[in-house]
Design a protein around this motif. Structure first.
Motif, PDB file in Angstrom:
ATOM      1  N   ILE A 116     -18.492  18.559  17.879  1.00 32.07           N
ATOM      2  CA  ILE A 116     -17.195  18.558  18.537  1.00 32.07           C
ATOM      3  C   ILE A 116     -17.171  17.337  19.446  1.00 32.07           C
ATOM      4  O   ILE A 116     -18.141  17.074  20.158  1.00 32.07           O
ATOM      5  N   ASN A 117     -16.095  16.589  19.375  1.00 32.02           N
ATOM      6  CA  ASN A 117     -15.967  15.435  20.256  1.00 32.02           C
ATOM      7  C   ASN A 117     -14.891  15.729  21.287  1.00 32.02           C
ATOM      8  O   ASN A 117     -13.785  16.136  20.936  1.00 32.02           O
ATOM      9  N   ILE A 118     -15.248  15.521  22.527  1.00 35.87           N
ATOM     10  CA  ILE A 118     -14.292  15.738  23.600  1.00 35.87           C
ATOM     11  C   ILE A 118     -14.175  14.417  24.352  1.00 35.87           C
ATOM     12  O   ILE A 118     -15.192  13.812  24.700  1.00 35.87           O
ATOM     13  N   THR A 119     -12.962  13.967  24.539  1.00 35.57           N
ATOM     14  CA  THR A 119     -12.771  12.766  25.348  1.00 35.57           C
ATOM     15  C   THR A 119     -12.053  13.170  26.622  1.00 35.57           C
ATOM     16  O   THR A 119     -10.967  13.745  26.571  1.00 35.57           O
ATOM     17  N   LEU A 138     -18.762  14.276  36.832  1.00 36.15           N
ATOM     18  CA  LEU A 138     -17.489  13.601  36.604  1.00 36.15           C
ATOM     19  C   LEU A 138     -17.326  12.472  37.610  1.00 36.15           C
ATOM     20  O   LEU A 138     -17.484  12.678  38.812  1.00 36.15           O
ATOM     21  N   PRO A 139     -16.981  11.271  37.134  1.00 37.17           N
ATOM     22  CA  PRO A 139     -16.787  10.154  38.055  1.00 37.17           C
ATOM     23  C   PRO A 139     -15.491  10.286  38.851  1.00 37.17           C
ATOM     24  O   PRO A 139     -15.370   9.731  39.935  1.00 37.17           O
ATOM     25  N   ALA A 140     -14.533  11.015  38.314  1.00 34.28           N
ATOM     26  CA  ALA A 140     -13.238  11.181  38.985  1.00 34.28           C
ATOM     27  C   ALA A 140     -12.620  12.461  38.439  1.00 34.28           C
ATOM     28  O   ALA A 140     -13.084  12.994  37.438  1.00 34.28           O
ATOM     29  N   PRO A 141     -11.573  12.972  39.072  1.00 34.74           N
ATOM     30  CA  PRO A 141     -10.952  14.190  38.542  1.00 34.74           C
ATOM     31  C   PRO A 141     -10.358  13.972  37.154  1.00 34.74           C
ATOM     32  O   PRO A 141      -9.798  12.916  36.865  1.00 34.74           O
ATOM     33  N   VAL A 142     -10.492  14.986  36.307  1.00 32.21           N
ATOM     34  CA  VAL A 142      -9.992  14.903  34.935  1.00 32.21           C
ATOM     35  C   VAL A 142      -8.507  15.239  34.922  1.00 32.21           C
ATOM     36  O   VAL A 142      -8.088  16.225  35.546  1.00 32.21           O
ATOM     37  N   THR A 143      -7.734  14.440  34.224  1.00 31.98           N
ATOM     38  CA  THR A 143      -6.305  14.754  34.126  1.00 31.98           C
ATOM     39  C   THR A 143      -5.961  15.377  32.783  1.00 31.98           C
ATOM     40  O   THR A 143      -5.202  16.321  32.713  1.00 31.98           O
ATOM     41  N   HIS A 144      -6.501  14.844  31.724  1.00 32.28           N
ATOM     42  CA  HIS A 144      -6.315  15.514  30.442  1.00 32.28           C
ATOM     43  C   HIS A 144      -7.473  15.191  29.512  1.00 32.28           C
ATOM     44  O   HIS A 144      -8.296  14.323  29.810  1.00 32.28           O
ATOM     45  N   PRO A 179     -12.483   4.951  33.604  1.00 32.24           N
ATOM     46  CA  PRO A 179     -12.328   4.876  32.141  1.00 32.24           C
ATOM     47  C   PRO A 179     -12.699   6.207  31.490  1.00 32.24           C
ATOM     48  O   PRO A 179     -13.475   6.985  32.051  1.00 32.24           O
ATOM     49  N   GLU A 180     -12.141   6.447  30.328  1.00 34.50           N
ATOM     50  CA  GLU A 180     -12.361   7.733  29.674  1.00 34.50           C
ATOM     51  C   GLU A 180     -13.837   7.927  29.312  1.00 34.50           C
ATOM     52  O   GLU A 180     -14.595   6.961  29.207  1.00 34.50           O
ATOM     53  N   MET A 181     -14.213   9.172  29.130  1.00 37.61           N
ATOM     54  CA  MET A 181     -15.613   9.492  28.863  1.00 37.61           C
ATOM     55  C   MET A 181     -15.699  10.356  27.602  1.00 37.61           C
ATOM     56  O   MET A 181     -15.160  11.454  27.575  1.00 37.61           O
ATOM     57  N   PRO A 182     -16.316   9.820  26.548  1.00 39.30           N
ATOM     58  CA  PRO A 182     -16.473  10.654  25.360  1.00 39.30           C
ATOM     59  C   PRO A 182     -17.714  11.550  25.488  1.00 39.30           C
ATOM     60  O   PRO A 182     -18.760  11.108  25.965  1.00 39.30           O
ATOM     61  N   ILE A 183     -17.565  12.783  25.076  1.00 40.23           N
ATOM     62  CA  ILE A 183     -18.702  13.718  25.063  1.00 40.23           C
ATOM     63  C   ILE A 183     -18.815  14.256  23.645  1.00 40.23           C
ATOM     64  O   ILE A 183     -17.796  14.515  23.008  1.00 40.23           O
ATOM     65  N   SER A 184     -20.015  14.414  23.208  1.00 41.05           N
ATOM     66  CA  SER A 184     -20.187  14.985  21.885  1.00 41.05           C
ATOM     67  C   SER A 184     -21.133  16.182  21.989  1.00 41.05           C
ATOM     68  O   SER A 184     -22.157  16.113  22.645  1.00 41.05           O
ATOM     69  N   VAL A 185     -20.738  17.272  21.380  1.00 40.94           N
ATOM     70  CA  VAL A 185     -21.589  18.462  21.382  1.00 40.94           C
ATOM     71  C   VAL A 185     -21.952  18.748  19.928  1.00 40.94           C
ATOM     72  O   VAL A 185     -21.078  18.798  19.069  1.00 40.94           O
ATOM     73  N   ARG A 186     -23.220  18.916  19.673  1.00 46.10           N
ATOM     74  CA  ARG A 186     -23.653  19.117  18.286  1.00 46.10           C
ATOM     75  C   ARG A 186     -24.324  20.472  18.132  1.00 46.10           C
ATOM     76  O   ARG A 186     -24.951  20.977  19.052  1.00 46.10           O
ATOM     77  N   LYS A 187     -24.178  21.004  16.942  1.00 48.86           N
ATOM     78  CA  LYS A 187     -24.816  22.277  16.633  1.00 48.86           C
ATOM     79  C   LYS A 187     -25.635  22.057  15.368  1.00 48.86           C
ATOM     80  O   LYS A 187     -25.277  21.233  14.531  1.00 48.86           O
TER      81      LYS A 187
END
Lengths: 466, 227
Positions: free
Chosen positions: A280-283, A321-327, A290-298
């Protein structure tokens, strides 16, 4: 030729419904969706309506009417994303779905009668699907999407099948309620044409002299005489969804509940395709970073809500988190079909349950202690009884590790030939089981490979190699 | 009478002595050519195999290659192994330790546990150590193992060896200097054969060091003579 039938679904409170579903708007609290660029309140929930807030008000006006107002930012693309999810679930019961972003969709229902029997059944199927998603909507039925849309825009739901009734309602609609350009509406107004009925009575050739072809096309569609080309909804290959947070999130673990909802949608998506996904990729998008991509693997393909939830939870717990997340955007890796190893998939699942069942049966008769896993040596000592805190695994001694160990070393009675060794283990000084032993692999007169050791001049048998 | 005989001959497990048996199921090769040749290509995929011999002569190493042919998540059950089974050693015989469970119980109940495990259909390989097993018990295990697709290996001490069993493969192994000597006592679809030498080696030894030491000491002697 029989006229087509289209159902228009107008989701007039999509942003608020979404916010309510993920719990960011408390129940029984006034809330509005506010469009910053136009300074307009676009959506109002029932509590807010009670205190007098209406669609079209400015923020200052709305805030003045209510002190504990929850304001949610309206974003068209988020609503569109939400609409796609609704279309994805409706696609289970209807094939021809056309989206009109941000908040309307059309379903052709006349050809569904063949499958459902009658319109009543079709409507029930659609209603049930939407009921699960807890959205508010207005619906109307017409000969064409344009027709149904015009009826739905009245703000009243109707599921009319009688041509006469539809005609009557349509004729009574004011010209402004139709989807025609303002300048045309004004021109018609000046010409004294106030209702759709009057407009539709005018001969098309006369209208064609004064107005452009767009309007004519629209009017033909409104009458159901022609059907403009439409793009039908086609389900995407990958699951993806973007979520606008109702308030900025500073603590990563608070994202969990939004992600849970995405996971549920993804579960449905994958189950319908008999597929699974391994990543699952979450940005994450931040207010000032700047945006931060996260990847979760199973490891396995099979979808499991609880497993994914756990994995995401673990990931979020360690995330700073470097800053508050907006979306954020949530997407799955390309789904992989189970089909290639269907047999294995079902086998392993069957085996898993069967294994648990077996353990239950064995434990019931033989006792819990009878079933165990192989013993892992925790440090360099070849002593089965010692439990150690140390993480020092024996990778470098794998070759020398016996297959079976005796519970307690026994004095050596025969005289084996030494084949390998010595391996000196001097360990355990920290836990009171101090050992200083020289280990050897011996071969006795029967050809058995045994592990023996010498301690304080005495020889002991410790285990076998097999 | 003739038709009755032809009925018997149609049975896949019955063949004439001068014919090759037909309809053999998949065999799991042991990887030792000398042995595979004789046992029709390897161990039967499902069913009971008896191995008689002492503990610690390489009985699991002999099966090393058979274990690699089981599926990735194959579940292994060890019933009454002769000591505390050690995780690290299992990788040496190509068994994934995470898939292994051990049952330790009395010898009477071990057969019951084995049968339950086979019938649960969750078990791919079952290794059973027991002192004595009779024909009826072995038959029960064999029927269950074939039905539920499980390979059952029974390890029996050599001196306790019971009478012939209705199993597809029955071996006796003895340690010799070159590795193992395998005697086939019974083979379904083939003939018994004695004295098969299988070069199983499974423990490290000091040979290299010893030979180096010898060489080195010889050089030292040479140097001493010439120097």
């Amino acid at each position: 030729m029989a006229r087509q039938r289209w159902l228009c679904l107008h989701f007039f409170r999509l942003t608020l419904d979404n916010a309510k579903a993920n719990g960011s708007v408390p129940d029984q609290q006034p809330a509005v969706a506010y469009h910053q660029a136009s300074n307009n309140v676009l959506q109002v929930n029932s509590c807010a309506r009670k205190v007098g807030i209406e669609v079209g008000m400015g923020l200052a006006h709305a805030a003045a009417l209510c002190e504990n107002l929850t304001v949610i930012d309206y974003a068209e693309e988020i609503e569109h994303s939400q609409l796609r999810l609704l279309a994805a679930s409706l696609y289970q019961c209807a094939a021809e779905i056309s989206l009109q972003p941000p908040c309307r969709l059309f379903i052709r229902i006349d050809n569904l009668v063949r499958y459902y029997g009658d319109y009543q059944q079709i409507w029930l199927a659609i209603k049930n699907t939407l009921h699960h998603r807890e959205v508010n909507f207005v619906f109307a039925c017409g000969w064409s999407p344009e027709n149904a849309e015009a009826l739905a825009k009245r703000g009243q739901s109707s599921f009319l099948l009688c041509d006469k009734k539809i005609e009557n309602i349509l004729a009574a609609l004011p010209v402004q309620a139709l989807s025609i350009a303002d300048k045309h509406a004004n021109a018609l107004q000046r010409a004294g044409i106030r209702h759709a009925g009057e407009l539709l009575k005018l001969p098309p050739t006369e209208l064609g002299k004064r107005f452009d072809s767009e309007l004519l096309k629209y009017l033909f569609a409104l009458r159901g005489e022609s059907q403009p080309q439409r793009l039908f909804y086609h389900p995407p290959a990958n699951f993806s969804h973007s979520v606008l947070l109702t308030y900025e999130v500073e603590d990563a673990t608070r994202l969990q509940r939004y992600l849970d909802q995405c996971l549920r949608d993804m579960e449905l998506f994958l189950r319908l395709r008999n597929a699974g996904s391994q990543a699952i990729n979450i940005t994450l998008y931040f207010r000032e970073a700047p945006e931060m991509p996260i990847s979760v693997r199973k490891s396995d393909v099979r979808f499991s809500f609880s497993e994914w939830q756990q994995l995401i939870k673990l990931k979020l717990e360690t995330l700073e988190l470097p800053a508050p997340v907006t979306h954020f955007e949530f997407s799955s890796e390309k789904p992989r079909s189970y089909a290639a190893d269907t047999a294995d998939f079902f086998n392993s699942r069957k085996h898993l349950f069967a294994r648990q069942l077996l353990f239950g049966r064995l434990a019931a008769r033989l006792g819990e202690d009878a079933i165990s896993v192989p013993h892992t040596l925790q440090d360099h000592r070849f002593t089965s009884g010692v439990e150690s805190e140390s993480d020092n695994t024996q990778d470098n001694l794998e070759e020398f590790t016996p297959t079976y160990l005796l519970k307690h070393p026994q004095p050596l009675t025969d005289s084996p030939k030494i084949e390998f060794g010595p391996v000196r283990i001097e360990s355990g000084w920290w836990d009171g089981n101090k050992e200083k032993r020289d280990y050897f692999i011996g071969r006795n007169q029967h050809g058995q490979r045994i592990q023996i050791f010498r301690e304080n001049g005495n020889w002991f048998l410790n285990g076998w190699y097999a | 009478m003739a038709s009755l005989l032809s009925l018997v001959e149609k049975h896949p497990a019955i063949w004439r002595g001068n014919q090759a048996p037909i309809g053999q199921s998949r065999r799991l090769a042991t990887g030792y050519l000398s042995l595979d040749e004789v046992i029709l290509g390897g161990f039967p995929e499902y069913g009971v195999v008896r191995i008689s011999g002492r503990t610690g002569i390489g009985e699991l190493s002999l099966l090393k290659n058979v274990f690699t042919q089981t599926s990735e998540n194959a579940f292994y059950l060890f019933v009454n192994p002769p000591g505390v089974l050690i995780t690290n050693s299992l990788r040496r015989v190509n068994v994934v330790p995470e898939n292994v469970h051990v049952v330790s119980t009395s010898s009477e109940l071990s057969l019951w546990a084995a049968e339950e495990a086979i019938k649960s259909a969750s078990c791919s390989v079952l290794l059973l150590w027991c002192e004595h097993i009779n024909a009826a018990q072995a038959r029960r295990l064999q029927v269950a193992a074939v039905q539920h697709e499980c390979l059952v290996v029974i390890f029996e001490p050599e001196n306790q060896r019971s009478a012939a069993l209705p199993v597809p493969l029955d071996l006796t192994i003895t340690a010799i200097d070159q590795g193992l000597q395998v005697d086939i006592r019974k083979l379904q679809g083939g003939w018994p054969k004695q004295n098969i030498v299988v070069p199983v080696s499974f423990t490290p030894n000091n040979t290299t060091i010893n030979s180096l030491m010898r060489k080195y000491s010889m050089h030292a002697e040479d140097d001493a003579l010439h120097g």
